[in-house]
Design a protein around this motif. Structure first.
Motif, short mmCIF file in Angstrom:
data_model
loop_
_atom_site.label_atom_id
_atom_site.label_comp_id
_atom_site.label_asym_id
_atom_site.label_seq_id
_atom_site.Cartn_x
_atom_site.Cartn_y
_atom_site.Cartn_z
N LEU A 108 22.15 11.01 26.16
CA LEU A 108 22.99 12.04 26.75
C LEU A 108 24.42 11.91 26.27
CD1 LEU A 108 21.70 12.03 30.45
CD2 LEU A 108 21.43 13.88 28.78
N PHE A 109 24.98 13.03 25.83
CA PHE A 109 26.38 13.09 25.41
C PHE A 109 27.21 13.66 26.56
CE2 PHE A 109 24.01 12.93 21.54
CZ PHE A 109 24.81 12.28 20.61
N LEU A 110 28.28 12.99 26.92
CA LEU A 110 29.16 13.42 27.99
C LEU A 110 30.43 14.02 27.39
CD1 LEU A 110 28.83 10.30 30.34
CD2 LEU A 110 27.50 12.42 30.39
N GLU A 111 30.73 15.24 27.79
CA GLU A 111 31.88 15.96 27.24
C GLU A 111 32.67 16.63 28.35
OE1 GLU A 111 32.85 15.95 24.17
OE2 GLU A 111 31.10 15.29 23.02
N ALA A 112 33.95 16.86 28.08
CA ALA A 112 34.82 17.61 29.00
C ALA A 112 35.51 18.70 28.19
CB ALA A 112 35.85 16.69 29.64
N ILE A 113 35.39 19.95 28.67
CA ILE A 113 35.94 21.10 27.95
C ILE A 113 36.81 21.91 28.92
CG2 ILE A 113 35.41 23.15 26.59
CD1 ILE A 113 32.56 20.84 27.24
N PRO A 114 38.06 22.20 28.54
CA PRO A 114 38.90 23.04 29.41
C PRO A 114 38.32 24.45 29.52
CG PRO A 114 40.22 21.89 27.77
CD PRO A 114 38.79 21.71 27.37
N LEU A 115 38.34 25.01 30.74
CA LEU A 115 37.82 26.36 30.95
C LEU A 115 38.84 27.44 30.61
CD1 LEU A 115 35.68 26.25 34.21
CD2 LEU A 115 34.92 26.57 31.87
N LYS A 116 40.06 27.06 30.30
CA LYS A 116 41.11 28.00 29.88
C LYS A 116 41.37 29.08 30.92
CE LYS A 116 39.98 27.37 24.98
NZ LYS A 116 39.62 28.03 23.71
N SER A 117 41.34 28.70 32.19
CA SER A 117 41.60 29.65 33.25
C SER A 117 42.98 29.38 33.84
CB SER A 117 40.53 29.55 34.34
OG SER A 117 40.72 28.36 35.10
N LYS A 118 43.42 30.26 34.71
CA LYS A 118 44.75 30.13 35.31
C LYS A 118 44.83 28.95 36.26
CE LYS A 118 45.96 33.14 38.39
NZ LYS A 118 46.27 34.42 39.03
N TYR A 119 43.68 28.42 36.70
CA TYR A 119 43.69 27.27 37.60
C TYR A 119 43.34 25.97 36.88
CZ TYR A 119 43.91 30.80 41.25
OH TYR A 119 44.31 31.85 42.04
N TYR A 152 40.50 36.60 40.89
CA TYR A 152 40.22 35.19 40.64
C TYR A 152 40.07 34.43 41.95
CZ TYR A 152 40.59 33.98 35.66
OH TYR A 152 40.33 33.78 34.34
N LYS A 153 40.96 34.73 42.88
CA LYS A 153 41.01 34.00 44.14
C LYS A 153 39.78 34.27 44.99
CE LYS A 153 44.03 33.37 48.16
NZ LYS A 153 45.30 33.77 48.79
N ARG A 155 43.44 43.13 34.80
CA ARG A 155 42.24 42.27 34.81
C ARG A 155 41.67 42.14 36.22
NH1 ARG A 155 44.39 37.94 30.40
NH2 ARG A 155 43.48 38.95 28.58
N GLN A 156 42.54 42.13 37.21
CA GLN A 156 42.04 42.03 38.57
C GLN A 156 41.26 43.29 38.95
OE1 GLN A 156 44.62 40.32 41.42
NE2 GLN A 156 43.75 41.40 43.15
N GLN A 157 41.72 44.45 38.48
CA GLN A 157 41.00 45.69 38.75
C GLN A 157 39.70 45.75 37.97
OE1 GLN A 157 43.37 49.26 38.44
NE2 GLN A 157 45.16 48.29 39.36
N LEU A 188 37.62 35.61 32.73
CA LEU A 188 36.82 36.03 33.88
C LEU A 188 37.00 35.07 35.06
CD1 LEU A 188 33.46 36.98 32.14
CD2 LEU A 188 35.28 38.51 32.87
N PRO A 189 36.76 35.54 36.28
CA PRO A 189 36.75 34.65 37.44
C PRO A 189 35.64 33.61 37.31
CG PRO A 189 36.97 36.94 38.12
CD PRO A 189 36.64 36.96 36.66
N ILE A 190 35.61 32.69 38.27
CA ILE A 190 34.78 31.50 38.11
C ILE A 190 33.29 31.82 38.08
CG2 ILE A 190 34.87 31.03 40.60
CD1 ILE A 190 34.68 28.02 39.81
N ILE A 191 32.80 32.70 38.95
CA ILE A 191 31.36 32.96 38.97
C ILE A 191 30.88 33.68 37.70
CG2 ILE A 191 29.53 34.24 40.15
CD1 ILE A 191 30.61 33.37 42.75
#
Length: 844
Positions: free
Chosen positions: A466-477, A411-412, A404-406, A649-652
Motif C-alpha cells: 500500500l502506498f500512502l499519499e497526501a494530496i491538497p484538495l485545492k479548496s477554499k478550506y 461550500y458551507k 459559483r455559489q449560484q 466544487l463543494p465537498i460532496i
C-alpha cells in the motif's frame, strides 16, 4: 457516439430482481421507445423522457446496463454520461434504460435567447398583426413566462462536475422569457427580451432539443443550458407589450441557432430605454438601465430607488443626463416618464462606473459554464474587451465566488449533507466502510471512505503493498485528501481507501491508518510505502502487526536530485540519478555497494546523503518487505488529475468525482481483462517473454529432482521448491529468472506454475470483479423533512488556516560579506571549481 440513431427502450414502473448469479432483471411496469441521435443533448432527452413517462423532471433518474453486464447499473446524469452510453452501444440498435421518479410531469417552457425588438407593451395575451409575408398576415399569440428564482442545486442533485453547473443554476427573477407562437406555423420560438450577453455570447454550444409543433414532435437547435424550472407569470399582472417576432415556416421544421456576438448584443442595448417605455417591475427597469449605461459607456447614480419609483442621474456632477421612472397602478407597469439623454461629462462618468452586482454575476456565470476554471484575471480581461469595464481583482473575485455559489451551491452548506451522504453510500454499497468525525465546535474534521468493491478487490487480487499519499484538495478550506493505494497485477493503481481531513498532521494520519485497519482487516503482512519526510513509520508499525514500512523511491529521487552539490568528478552530475536508482534496485548487497561507490567517486556529498537516508528502508538488497522500487512514478498524480477537474466544487460533489473516477477505472479494467487470452497480465507476460529469450542455449545440470545448476557466464543454482535462484532475481520480481526458465524447459514444467499468483490474469479479474454501485440519484432530500436539522446540529466547514508553505518566512538573500557563500560552480569539462565548460580554459 453512434453513427446513426439509437433506439432507447425506456422502462419505468417496474422493479429490479436479483438472480442467484448476481445479475439483475427488470419486471413489470411500462415501456416506451424513443430515438436519439448524436446531436441529442442530455437535458432535452431527460425532458422528453419525463414527458413521455409522466414523471417529475427534478426527481427523474435514468440508469442503464453495460452490454453483457447485467450486474451493474450505471447512472446517466450529464452530457458525458450520455456520450459514454452511446459509445458502449455503438454496435447495437437498441439500448435499455430504466427510469425512476415521482409521478406527475410539469411542462417547462424551453426557449432560445433572441434580441429584443423596439419598445412595445403587452398587458395580457394578445393577438397582433405582423408584417406581411409570402403567405399574407399571420396571427401571433404572445405569452409571457418568468423563470423561477435562483436555486443552488448542485448539493441537491449531485451530477458530473463538468456539467452540474449548467443544470442547477437558476436565473434571476427579472430575466423574462417571452414565447411567441405563430398560428398555422410549424415551429415555436422563445425570445429572451432581457437577455444579457451571458445568454448569447460566442462559444455557446448547441444541442438538439424537443419542440412541440403543429404537426407533432420535432427537433430544433437550442442552447444546452436550458432551465429546468420555469413558471408562467399570471397574465393579469403582465403590463409590458412587445413587437412580435415572426418565426418563418421553412418547411423542414428546423430552427437555426441564434448566435449573436457580444458586439451586436451591446449595440442592441443602446435603444433599450426610451421615454414612455413600460417595464413589468422596477427590477426589470434597473436591469435595462444597467445595459443601457454599459452600451453608452457612462456611469450613473440612483437618487431614488424603491418599488414605486427610480430616479437616476449621471455620476459626474453638473452633467444634465437624468432619467425618471415610476409605477403606474392603472396600467400595472413601471413606466419611463422622463429621459434627458445628452451627456456633457465627456465620458468622465465611465471612469468611475461600477456594474450592478447581479448583472456582473450573471455574465461571470455564463463564462464559468463554458470554462469552469477561469481565473479572475482572465475574466477581468474579457469584461474589459467585451464591455469596456475595467474592474479590479477583488471585484471580479467576489463576482466569481457569487457565481459559483449560484451554479454549484454553497461550500458551507455542503458539509451539512455529509451524514446523509455516508448513509447513502453504505446503503447502495453494502459492506463499504465510512466514518465521519465532527469536532466539539461542530466543525468538519475528517471523512473516511472505502467501498466494498475496493476492499474485496485488494484482498483477492492485489499484492500486500500500500502506498500512502497526501494530496491538497485545492479548496477554499484547504482540506487534504489522504489515500491508500495498492497495485494490481499489471502495476496499475488500485485505490483501497481515501479520506478528506481538515489538516495533514500526525493525528490525522494515525486516525486514517486506524480506519484503514478496520476496513481492510487482513491477516497478511502488509508493506506500506510513503514519503520519508512524513514520518509515518511509527504509526504504521504501531497500528499494523508484522507490517513493513519503506520510503517511496519517487520522493527519494526528487530529494536526492535537489540535494546534489558540487564539486562533481568522474562522469559528472548527470550520472548520479541513474546510479542511485540502480543502487536501489540492486538485489544483492554487493550490487548496492558497487553503485554507491560509483556515486562516491563522482560526489562524496551525494554518497553521504545516501548513507544518511537509511537504505534498509528503500534498497532492495536490505528491505525485508514486499519490493516496490520498480515503481518510480508518482502514485498521487492520478488523484491530482481527478481533483483538478473538481477543484472549485463543494465537498460532496468533489468526493463524488473521485468515486466516479474509481468506478470508471474499475469498469474499464474489468472490460479490458475480459478479452485477455494470456495467463499473465500484459506487462508481466512481456517481461517473462524477455526472460524466455535469455534462457535459450543455457546449460542445465541436474543435482536432484528439485536442485539444478545452470551455466551461462557464471554458475547459478536453482531450487524450484523454494523458488530461489542464486542470481537473486526470482523472489524479488515474482517471475522466474532465465536460469529457472532454462530448468523448466529441460524438465517439461510449465513456467506459469511458478509465477506469483498476483500477476495472473485470473487474479487481475478477481481484483476488479466487484463493482462500485452508483449511489442511486444521489440527491439530498429537499423540503422540510422534520424541518431538516436544527441550528445546533449544523456541520460547519473546517476553520480556514493558511497552508504550511504559505506560513514559512521568505528566505533572506545575503551576500558574501554577510557570511553566506553561494554554491560554487563546477566545470563538467575539467571538473574544476569556479567556472563552467563555456568559460573553461584548461587544455586537455
Amino acid at each position: 457516439m453512434v453513427r446513426g440513431k439509437l433506439i432507447l427502450i425506456c422502462q419505468h414502473g417496474g422493479e429490479f430482481e436479483t438472480k442467484d448469479d448476481g445479475s439483475m432483471s427488470y419486471a413489470g411496469g411500462e415501456a416506451h421507445a424513443l430515438d436519439i441521435s448524436p446531436e441529442t443533448g442530455f437535458d432535452d432527452l431527460k425532458y422528453k423522457l419525463a414527458e413521455k413517462c409522466n414523471l417529475e423532471l427534478k426527481s427523474l433518474a435514468i440508469k442503464y446496463f453495460l452490454p453483457g453486464n447485467r450486474r451493474t447499473l450505471i447512472t446517466l446524469s450529464n452530457e458525458k454520461d450520455l456520450k459514454r452510453m452511446c459509445d458502449f452501444h455503438k454496435d447495437s440498435v437498441t439500448a435499455d434504460v430504466f427510469l425512476t421518479g415521482k409521478a406527475g410531469f410539469v411542462p417547462v417552457n424551453h426557449g432560445m435567447p433572441a434580441k429584443r425588438k423596439k419598445k412595445a407593451t403587452a398587458a395580457r395575451p394578445a393577438t397582433s398583426k405582423v408584417a406581411p409575408s409570402a403567405g399574407g398576415l399571420k396571427d401571433v399569440t404572445i405569452s409571457i413566462a418568468t423563470p423561477s428564482d435562483s436555486v443552488a442545486g448542485v448539493n441537491a442533485a449531485l451530477r458530473s462536475p463538468s456539467r452540474a453547473a449548467k443544470r442547477t443554476a437558476g436565473r434571476n427573477i427579472v430575466d423574462g422569457l417571452f414565447e411567441v407562437s405563430v398560428a398555422d406555423a410549424t415551429d415555436t420560438d422563445t425570445i429572451d427580451m432581457s437577455a444579457s450577453p451571458a445568454d448569447t455570447v460566442k462559444k455557446r454550444r448547441r444541442t438538439a432539443s424537443w419542440k412541440r409543433a403543429a404537426n407533432g414532435l420535432t427537433i430544433v437547435t437550442v442552447d444546452d443550458n436550458l432551465e429546468e424550472t420555469e413558471k408562467t407569470t399570471p397574465r393579469k399582472k403582465v403590463g409590458r407589450k412587445f413587437n412580435p417576432i415572426v418565426v418563418a415556416n421553412n418547411g423542414d421544421h428546423q430552427l437555426g441557432p441564434v448566435d449573436v456576438s457580444v458586439e451586436k448584443q451591446v449595440e442592441s442595448w443602446k435603444n433599450g430605454i426610451t421615454e414612455g417605455q413600460d417595464f413589468r417591475s422596477v427590477a426589470e427597469f434597473r436591469d435595462a438601465l444597467q445595459k443601457y449605461a454599459i452600451a453608452h459607456r457612462f456611469g450613473y447614480k440612483l437618487r431614488k430607488n424603491d418599488t414605486n419609483r427610480a430616479n437616476a442621474v449621471c455620476a459626474v456632477e453638473g452633467c444634465p443626463w437624468r432619467i425618471h421612472a415610476s409605477w403606474v397602478p392603472s396600467a400595472s407597469v413601471f413606466r419611463v416618464k422622463m429621459l434627458h439623454e445628452p451627456h456633457t461629462c465627456g465620458g468622465e462618468s465611465w471612469k468611475i462606473a461600477t456594474p450592478a452586482k447581479n448583472w456582473l454575476v450573471n455574465v461571470i456565470k455564463d463564462r464559468l459554464r463554458d470554462s469552469p476554471h477561469h481565473k479572475p484575471k482572465e475574466i477581468a480581461t474579457g469584461l474589459l474587451r467585451d464591455f469596456g469595464l475595467e474592474l479590479n481583482y477583488a471585484q471580479v473575485w467576489r463576482g466569481i465566488e457569487d457565481a459559483r455559489q449560484q451554479l454549484q451551491g454553497s461550500y458551507k452548506d455542503a458539509y451539512n449533507q455529509l451524514p446523509w451522504y455516508c448513509e447513502k453510500i453504505e446503503k447502495t454499497n453494502p459492506g463499504s466502510f465510512t466514518k465521519l468525525v465532527i469536532g466539539d465546535d461542530k466543525r468538519f474534521q475528517r471523512l473516511f471512505l472505502s467501498f466494498n468493491a475496493m476492499i474485496r478487490g485488494f484482498q483477492s487480487g492485489c499484492r500486500p503493498l500500500l502506498f500512502l499519499e497526501a494530496i491538497p484538495l485545492k479548496s477554499k478550506y484547504h482540506e487534504i485528501l489522504l489515500t491508500a493505494t495498492a497495485l494490481d497485477g499489471d502495476d496499475g493503481i488500485f485505490p483501497v481507501a481515501y479520506a478528506v481531513v481538515d489538516d495533514e498532521n500526525e493525528d490525522s494520519w494515525h486516525w486514517f491508518l486506524e480506519q484503514l485497519r478496520s476496513a481492510v482487516s487482513t491477516s497478511r503482512s502488509l508493506t506500506f510505502v510513503s514519503d520519508r519526510d512524513k514520518g509515518l513509520m511509527k504509526h504504521v508499525l504501531e497500528i499494523f502487526e508484522n507490517a513493513h514500512h519503506g520510503y517511496s523511491i519517487y520522493y527519494l529521487m526528487d530529494s536526492f536530485i535537489q540535494n546534489l552539490k558540487g564539486p562533481f568528478f568522474g562522469e559528472g552530475r548527470a550520472s548520479l540519478p541513474g546510479c542511485f536508482l540502480a543502487a536501489a534496485k540492486a538485489v544483492r548487497p554487493g550490487g548496492f555497494r558497487m553503485y554507491t561507490e560509483q556515486i562516491k567517486r563522482v560526489s562524496s556529498s551525494a554518497y553521504d546523503w545516501i548513507m544518511q537516508n537509511e537504505p534498509e528502508y528503500w534498497a532492495n538488497a536490505f528491505f525485508k518487505g514486499e519490493h516496490f522500487n520498480h515503481i518510480t512514478l508518482n502514485i498521487a498524480e492520478a488523484y491530482s488529475n481527478w481533483i483538478e477537474e473538481a477543484r472549485d466544487l463543494p465537498i460532496i460533489p468533489k468526493v463524488e468525482v473521485i468515486r466516479c473516477k474509481i468506478m470508471e477505472l474499475m469498469e474499464l479494467r474489468r472490460t479490458e481483462s475480459s478479452n485477455w487470452t494470456m495467463k499473465l497480465t500484459p506487462s508481466k507476460q512481456e517481461k517473462l517473454q524477455e526472460e524466455c529469450v535469455k534462457a535459450r542455449g543455457l546449460k542445465v545440470l541436474f543435482s536432484s529432482e528439485t536442485l539444478f545448476e545452470v551455466h551461462d557466464s557464471s554458475i547459478n543454482v536453482v531450487d524450484i521448491v523454494k523458488q530461489h535462484c542464486s542470481c537473486a532475481m526470482w523472489k524479488p520480481t515474482g517471475l522466474p529468472c532465465h536460469h529457472a526458465i532454462a530448468v523448466f524447459n529441460c524438465t517439461g514444467r510449465s513456467v506459469y506454475d511458478y509465477c506469483s499468483k498476483y500477476y495472473t490474469a485470473e487474479s487481475f479479474r478477481l481484483a476488479f470483479a466487484e463493482s462500485i454501485n452508483p449511489a442511486s440519484t444521489i440527491a439530498h432530500p429537499c423540503g422540510n423533512e422534520e424541518d431538516s436539522e436544527e441550528d445546533e446540529d449544523q456541520i460547519m466547514p473546517p476553520s480556514i488556516s493558511r497552508p504550511v508553505a504559505a506560513q514559512q518566512p521568505k528566505k533572506i538573500r545575503r551576500n558574501k560579506s554577510q557570511g553566506i557563500i553561494r554554491r560554487s560552480v563546477c566545470c563538467t569539462r575539467c571538473k574544476g571549481v569556479g567556472h563552467n565548460k563555456v568559460s573553461c580554459k584548461v587544455s586537455l
